[in-house]
Design a protein around this motif. Sequence first.
Motif, short mmCIF file in Angstrom:
data_model
loop_
_atom_site.label_atom_id
_atom_site.label_comp_id
_atom_site.label_asym_id
_atom_site.label_seq_id
_atom_site.Cartn_x
_atom_site.Cartn_y
_atom_site.Cartn_z
N ALA A 22 44.74 62.99 -4.56
CA ALA A 22 45.85 63.61 -5.73
C ALA A 22 46.15 65.20 -4.82
O ALA A 22 47.46 65.02 -4.86
N ARG A 23 45.21 65.54 -4.12
CA ARG A 23 45.75 66.98 -3.68
C ARG A 23 46.91 66.53 -2.46
O ARG A 23 47.94 67.51 -2.45
N ALA A 24 46.75 65.48 -1.64
CA ALA A 24 47.50 65.25 -0.68
C ALA A 24 49.05 64.92 -1.25
O ALA A 24 50.03 65.43 -0.56
N THR A 25 49.16 64.10 -2.16
CA THR A 25 50.43 63.58 -2.87
C THR A 25 50.95 64.73 -3.39
O THR A 25 52.23 65.00 -3.22
N LEU A 26 50.33 65.63 -4.16
CA LEU A 26 50.85 66.91 -4.68
C LEU A 26 51.57 67.73 -3.57
O LEU A 26 52.60 68.25 -3.53
N LEU A 27 50.68 67.88 -2.74
CA LEU A 27 51.12 68.81 -1.39
C LEU A 27 52.41 68.26 -0.72
O LEU A 27 53.45 68.87 -0.52
N LYS A 53 37.25 67.00 5.90
CA LYS A 53 37.94 65.81 5.30
C LYS A 53 39.03 66.07 4.78
O LYS A 53 40.21 65.38 5.13
N HIS A 54 39.14 67.01 3.82
CA HIS A 54 40.45 67.70 3.34
C HIS A 54 41.35 68.07 4.32
O HIS A 54 42.64 67.78 4.42
N ALA A 55 40.82 68.84 5.19
CA ALA A 55 41.72 69.54 6.32
C ALA A 55 42.45 68.50 7.27
O ALA A 55 43.43 68.40 7.54
N LEU A 58 45.47 67.01 5.12
CA LEU A 58 46.10 67.75 4.72
C LEU A 58 47.15 68.60 5.78
O LEU A 58 48.15 68.45 5.73
N VAL A 59 46.36 68.81 7.00
CA VAL A 59 46.95 69.47 8.03
C VAL A 59 48.19 68.72 8.73
O VAL A 59 49.42 69.19 8.89
N PRO A 60 48.19 67.46 8.72
CA PRO A 60 49.42 66.58 9.21
C PRO A 60 50.40 66.55 8.37
O PRO A 60 51.73 66.93 8.95
N ILE A 61 50.19 66.77 6.97
CA ILE A 61 51.30 66.74 5.84
C ILE A 61 52.04 68.08 6.07
O ILE A 61 53.10 68.00 6.07
N ILE A 62 51.24 68.99 6.24
CA ILE A 62 52.01 70.35 6.45
C ILE A 62 52.93 70.47 7.58
O ILE A 62 53.86 71.10 7.58
#
Length: 217
Positions: A22-27, A53-55, A58-62
Amino acid sequence: MSKTESRCRLVLIVPDIEDLDARATLLANALQGGDVASVILPQYQQDDASFQKHAEKLVPIIQEAGAAALLCGDSRVVGRSKADGIHIAGSAADIAEAIDSYADKLIVGGGNAADRHHALEVGEERPDYIFFGKLDGDIKPEAHPKNLALGEWWASMIEIPCIVMGGTDPSSALAVAQTGAEFVALRLAVFAEPDRAAAVIAEVNALLDEKAPRFEV
């Protein structure tokens, strides 16, 4: 090298969401809204394994959105996740230690400078940026007056860029921009209504394009 004209740019602070997907989709959805200079990912209350795990997700998405990924938490996770930098919420000594360890390899900034004296102590360490406010300091619609005053003072006399924490109202970004600060940080202003996150980013960029003062970089 010739100087180019710029204006205050947006920095996002990722909210505390336990569900990683959910966090990845939101970002990812939010970053479709337009220009974002960087994204700060706080560790919040996660243990190091969960934070990593979160990093790593999320890092590639950013980075794919063209923003710099800055982690605030366990420094070892920065390297493992291939993040662009580390945000230090502690003292000038903590900033100095991080610069000694990561200078020329990572972006290093932060400081949570609460007054001029502390800000100058942080500035003496030559971080890549200084942060005025707290990452979760957006508790009112407007940016905190003290942070606005510090940002205006700093931007008028120090070359090191500053990030000023905005409020829960997206329009607070303009008040930050009018101080001369290079960056405005938003969290709840963007993410409080997940379905509108991209639209808010687009609206903030349009507002800054229209009304934010320009400066040379």
